[in-house]
Design an enzyme around this catalytic site. Structure first.
Site, PDB file in Angstrom:
ATOM      1  CG  MET A   1      37.288  40.824  44.114  1.00 23.45           C
ATOM      2  SD  MET A   1      38.690  39.833  44.729  1.00 23.45           S
ATOM      3  CE  MET A   1      39.166  40.823  46.145  1.00 23.45           C
TER       4      MET A   1
ATOM      5  CG  HIS B   1      44.427  33.927  48.191  1.00 23.27           C
ATOM      6  ND1 HIS B   1      43.389  34.800  48.422  1.00 23.27           N
ATOM      7  CD2 HIS B   1      45.299  34.092  49.209  1.00 23.27           C
ATOM      8  CE1 HIS B   1      43.628  35.456  49.554  1.00 23.27           C
ATOM      9  NE2 HIS B   1      44.780  35.040  50.051  1.00 23.27           N
TER      10      HIS B   1
ATOM     11  CB  THR C   1      36.863  23.427  49.916  1.00 21.54           C
ATOM     12  OG1 THR C   1      37.719  24.299  50.660  1.00 21.54           O
ATOM     13  CG2 THR C   1      37.702  22.407  49.164  1.00 21.54           C
TER      14      THR C   1
ATOM     15  CD  GLU D   1      47.859  36.967  41.318  1.00 23.66           C
ATOM     16  OE1 GLU D   1      46.710  36.757  40.887  1.00 23.66           O
ATOM     17  OE2 GLU D   1      48.136  37.885  42.116  1.00 23.66           O
TER      18      GLU D   1
HETATM   19  C1  GAR Z   1      44.599  39.052  41.549  1.00 16.64           C
HETATM   20  O1  GAR Z   1      45.767  39.484  42.200  1.00 16.64           O
HETATM   21  C2  GAR Z   1      43.989  37.897  42.302  1.00 16.64           C
HETATM   22  O2  GAR Z   1      44.928  37.000  42.858  1.00 16.64           O
HETATM   23  C3  GAR Z   1      43.247  38.607  43.386  1.00 16.64           C
HETATM   24  O3  GAR Z   1      42.680  39.732  42.749  1.00 16.64           O
HETATM   25  C4  GAR Z   1      43.501  40.110  41.642  1.00 16.64           C
HETATM   26  C5  GAR Z   1      42.643  40.157  40.399  1.00 16.64           C
HETATM   27  O4  GAR Z   1      43.353  40.734  39.326  1.00 16.64           O
HETATM   28  N1  GAR Z   1      42.247  37.767  43.964  1.00 16.64           N
HETATM   29  C6  GAR Z   1      41.813  37.894  45.209  1.00 16.64           C
HETATM   30  O5  GAR Z   1      42.235  38.734  45.981  1.00 16.64           O
HETATM   31  C7  GAR Z   1      40.746  36.898  45.597  1.00 16.64           C
HETATM   32  N2  GAR Z   1      40.307  37.133  46.943  1.00 16.64           N
HETATM   33  P1  GAR Z   1      42.860  40.481  37.826  1.00 16.64           P
HETATM   34  O6  GAR Z   1      41.389  40.880  37.741  1.00 16.64           O
HETATM   35  O7  GAR Z   1      43.725  41.408  37.012  1.00 16.64           O
HETATM   36  O8  GAR Z   1      43.081  39.042  37.502  1.00 16.64           O
END
Ligand code: GAR
Length: 196
Positions: free
Chosen positions: A90, A109, A141, A174
């Site tokens: 993040m 994302h 990128t 995801e």
């Molecule tokens: C996931 O949903 C990912 O896509 C998102 O954070 C979460 C992490 O969960 N990513 C973003 O928002 C990137 N800006 P995780 O730590 O359980 O994988």
């Protein structure tokens, strides 16, 4: 095998899905899990699997992204990854950092890019009245949440959804999408994966 470093900031459920996938005849193996916060739950989960972990806290570098990135680069370079996977990492990265890994860095994302770059993607999809939502894996990128799309998975938006219920439905996808994309990418194939 290709060596994969995974960058996290949180629970690391996508990281775990990637680790679980890199077994057997998979063309890649994990070499490092790297977090910008020691509080990331994913660090212990990675260590349990015997994957090396490292933390570079961003907070001492407040306001100086290049200095933070110079520290982040140290364990990353030492691990000599062929591929870098951002999985719920993040922090925004500078063009200088990204250019070092360009063509070798993937990010997941939680939206159907190019829709909803940035944060609060699920709330924004609901507010827009979308009937479909999902997640995207793309090459990293210099532009935030941009870069060639390597895969997408779609979910329906249901009438009673809240940002939380929708996020949970997307997160399940995801965990399917990211391993599918990494496997293909690590084998040298950059064609996108579309699920289901
Ligand atoms: C996931 O949903 C990912 O896509 C998102 O954070 C979460 C992490 O969960 N990513 C973003 O928002 C990137 N800006 P995780 O730590 O359980 O994988």
């Amino acid at each position: 095998a290709k060596h994969v470093a995974i960058l996290i900031s949180g629970g690391g459920s996508n990281m775990m899905a990637l680790l679980d996938s890199m077994v057997g005849d998979h063309p890649a193996r994990p070499c490092l899990v790297l977090s910008n916060t020691a509080a990331a739950g994913g660090l212990a989960r990675a260590a349990d699997r015997g994957v090396p972990t490292a933390v570079v806290d961003h907070r001492p570098f407040a306001g100086d992204r290049p200095a933070f990135e110079a520290e982040l680069m140290k364990p990353l370079l030492a691990a000599r990854p062929d591929i870098v996977c951002f999985a719920g990492f993040m922090r925004i990265l500078t063009a200088g950092f990204v250019s070092h890994w360009q063509g070798r860095a993937l990010n997941i994302h939680p939206s159907l890019l190019p829709l909803y770059k940035g944060l609060n993607t699920h709330a924004r999809a609901l507010a827009a009245g979308d009937t479909e939502h999902g997640c995207t894996v793309h090459e990293v990128t210099a532009e935030l949440d941009d870069g060639p799309i390597l895969g997408q998975a779609r979910v329906p938006v249901l009438p009673d959804d809240t940002p939380e219920t929708l996020a949970a439905r997307v997160l399940k996808q995801e965990h399917r999408l990211y391993p599918a994309v990494l496997r293909r990418f690590a084998s040298g194939d950059r064609r996108p994966v579309f699920l289901p």
